[in-house]
Write a protein that holds these residues in place. Structure first.
Motif, PDB file in Angstrom:
ATOM      1  N   SER A 106       7.985   6.825   6.196  1.00 56.36           N
ATOM      2  CA  SER A 106       7.256   5.679   6.736  1.00 56.36           C
ATOM      3  C   SER A 106       7.879   4.359   6.281  1.00 56.36           C
ATOM      4  N   LEU A 107       8.319   4.292   5.022  1.00 53.74           N
ATOM      5  CA  LEU A 107       8.985   3.090   4.527  1.00 53.74           C
ATOM      6  C   LEU A 107      10.305   2.870   5.247  1.00 53.74           C
ATOM      7  N   LEU A 108      11.045   3.962   5.504  1.00 48.04           N
ATOM      8  CA  LEU A 108      12.280   3.852   6.269  1.00 48.04           C
ATOM      9  C   LEU A 108      11.990   3.348   7.682  1.00 48.04           C
ATOM     10  N   ALA A 130       0.828  -1.207   0.000  1.00 48.36           N
ATOM     11  CA  ALA A 130       0.000   0.000   0.000  1.00 48.36           C
ATOM     12  C   ALA A 130       0.862   1.256   0.000  1.00 48.36           C
ATOM     13  N   LEU A 131       1.937   1.253   0.778  1.00 48.69           N
ATOM     14  CA  LEU A 131       2.812   2.427   0.835  1.00 48.69           C
ATOM     15  C   LEU A 131       3.524   2.651  -0.499  1.00 48.69           C
ATOM     16  N   LEU A 132       3.975   1.580  -1.124  1.00 50.66           N
ATOM     17  CA  LEU A 132       4.651   1.726  -2.422  1.00 50.66           C
ATOM     18  C   LEU A 132       3.677   2.207  -3.488  1.00 50.66           C
ATOM     19  N   TYR A 133       2.443   1.712  -3.439  1.00 48.94           N
ATOM     20  CA  TYR A 133       1.411   2.203  -4.358  1.00 48.94           C
ATOM     21  C   TYR A 133       1.196   3.702  -4.161  1.00 48.94           C
ATOM     22  N   ALA A 157       9.503   1.457   8.588  1.00 51.10           N
ATOM     23  CA  ALA A 157       9.181   0.035   8.505  1.00 51.10           C
ATOM     24  C   ALA A 157      10.446  -0.814   8.375  1.00 51.10           C
ATOM     25  N   ALA A 158      11.439  -0.299   7.634  1.00 47.66           N
ATOM     26  CA  ALA A 158      12.708  -1.021   7.510  1.00 47.66           C
ATOM     27  C   ALA A 158      13.417  -1.102   8.862  1.00 47.66           C
ATOM     28  N   VAL A 159      13.365  -0.019   9.622  1.00 53.17           N
ATOM     29  CA  VAL A 159      13.975  -0.024  10.959  1.00 53.17           C
ATOM     30  C   VAL A 159      13.276  -1.041  11.852  1.00 53.17           C
ATOM     31  N   GLN A 160      11.949  -1.096  11.778  1.00 52.09           N
ATOM     32  CA  GLN A 160      11.208  -2.045  12.614  1.00 52.09           C
ATOM     33  C   GLN A 160      11.552  -3.484  12.263  1.00 52.09           C
ATOM     34  N   SER A 161      11.827  -3.743  10.998  1.00 49.87           N
ATOM     35  CA  SER A 161      12.139  -5.101  10.558  1.00 49.87           C
ATOM     36  C   SER A 161      13.572  -5.501  10.870  1.00 49.87           C
ATOM     37  N   SER A 162      14.375  -4.562  11.374  1.00 51.61           N
ATOM     38  CA  SER A 162      15.776  -4.830  11.684  1.00 51.61           C
ATOM     39  C   SER A 162      15.921  -5.298  13.132  1.00 51.61           C
ATOM     40  N   SER A 163      17.174  -5.512  13.544  1.00 51.49           N
ATOM     41  CA  SER A 163      17.472  -5.843  14.945  1.00 51.49           C
ATOM     42  C   SER A 163      18.223  -4.696  15.618  1.00 51.49           C
ATOM     43  N   VAL A 196      11.235   7.308  14.132  1.00 55.51           N
ATOM     44  CA  VAL A 196      11.294   7.688  12.715  1.00 55.51           C
ATOM     45  C   VAL A 196       9.899   8.052  12.211  1.00 55.51           C
ATOM     46  N   GLN A 197       8.897   7.273  12.614  1.00 55.48           N
ATOM     47  CA  GLN A 197       7.532   7.549  12.178  1.00 55.48           C
ATOM     48  C   GLN A 197       7.037   8.885  12.727  1.00 55.48           C
ATOM     49  N   ILE A 198       7.413   9.208  13.960  1.00 63.40           N
ATOM     50  CA  ILE A 198       7.043  10.496  14.556  1.00 63.40           C
ATOM     51  C   ILE A 198       7.623  11.640  13.740  1.00 63.40           C
ATOM     52  N   ALA A 199       8.857  11.461  13.256  1.00 60.21           N
ATOM     53  CA  ALA A 199       9.480  12.500  12.428  1.00 60.21           C
ATOM     54  C   ALA A 199       8.759  12.660  11.095  1.00 60.21           C
ATOM     55  N   GLY A 200       8.184  11.567  10.587  1.00 61.45           N
ATOM     56  CA  GLY A 200       7.517  11.633   9.295  1.00 61.45           C
ATOM     57  C   GLY A 200       6.093  12.151   9.337  1.00 61.45           C
TER      58      GLY A 200
END
Length: 222
Positions: A171-173, A141-144, A175-181, A200-204
């Motif tokens: 927001s995509l960045l 959805a975000l990429l769309y 999500a990438a951070v959330q998927s990391s360790s 990061v999401q708060i900044a966006g």
């Protein structure tokens, strides 16, 4: 002597910072939702719903991460979070469709995106790796939406499209951070990948909200 009541807050320092950043995100998103209501029409209501859904999910997340809960209550909270986030993404996609191709297209897309949200929610609850299902749904959805606003920004066809696209990229960045360790200590406070995702999401959020407001204040030219 009476035994002390059980502690309400969870002991984990990273869970506490995750809960705190969730609470900040909830306050921001709900504030933006409220500011978008007030007679701007259907598109504004859909965007308000998207920000409101994000705020509600973040508020529930603050409780899930920050409070000591029983197993059943914890599981119920996470089911509510997934459902709320799924519906939020559906509203977001419908709003992007309306901005890209007009309100009529957005209205037609909304029931489809809502049904898709319910379908992905059901799949996330039935499959062993349900979180991955939701991540794929959210990323698609975000990429769309990013494609929609990048096209509008290139053609100068929608005020604020550049800001909206930038907000989606953040927001995509996130999500990438959330998927990391990733784990960091900031200002003496420990953050894990979830807390950093929230930061990061708060900044966006202000960037995204500024783009949405600009678009709503100007009639798009298609």
């Amino acid at each position: 002597m009476r035994a002390a009541p059980p502690a309400l807050l969870i002991e984990s320092p990273t869970e506490r910072t995750t809960a705190a950043t969730d609470a900040v995100m909830a306050a921001l998103a709900l504030g933006y939702a409220r500011s978008l209501l007030g007679g701007r029409g259907w598109r504004a209501r859909v965007w308000a719903g998207a920000f409101g859904g994000l705020g509600l999910a973040a508020a529930l997340g603050a409780a899930a991460h920050g409070l000591r809960l029983g197993e059943r209550a914890h599981a119920a909270l996470w089911r509510a979070i997934y459902l709320t986030l799924g519906l939020t993404v559906a509203l977001f996609a419908a709003a992007a469709t309306a901005d890209g191709w007009g309100e009529r297209a957005g209205r037609k897309a909304l029931p489809i995106t809502l049904l898709a949200a319910l379908g992905f929610y059901g799949a996330s609850q039935r499959l062993a790796r349900g979180f991955i299902v939701f991540v794929v749904y959210e990323a698609a959805a975000l990429l769309y939406a990013l494609g929609v606003y990048a096209r509008l920004a290139r053609g100068g066809r929608l005020a604020g499209a550049e800001l909206t696209a930038a907000g989606i990229l953040i927001s995509l960045l996130a999500a990438a951070v959330q998927s990391s360790s990733l784990r960091l200590t900031l200002l003496g406070l420990p953050f894990d990948n979830n807390g950093l995702f929230h930061l990061v999401q708060i900044a966006g959020l202000p960037v995204l909200a500024a783009g949405v407001r600009a678009a709503l204040d100007h009639q798009p030219e298609h």
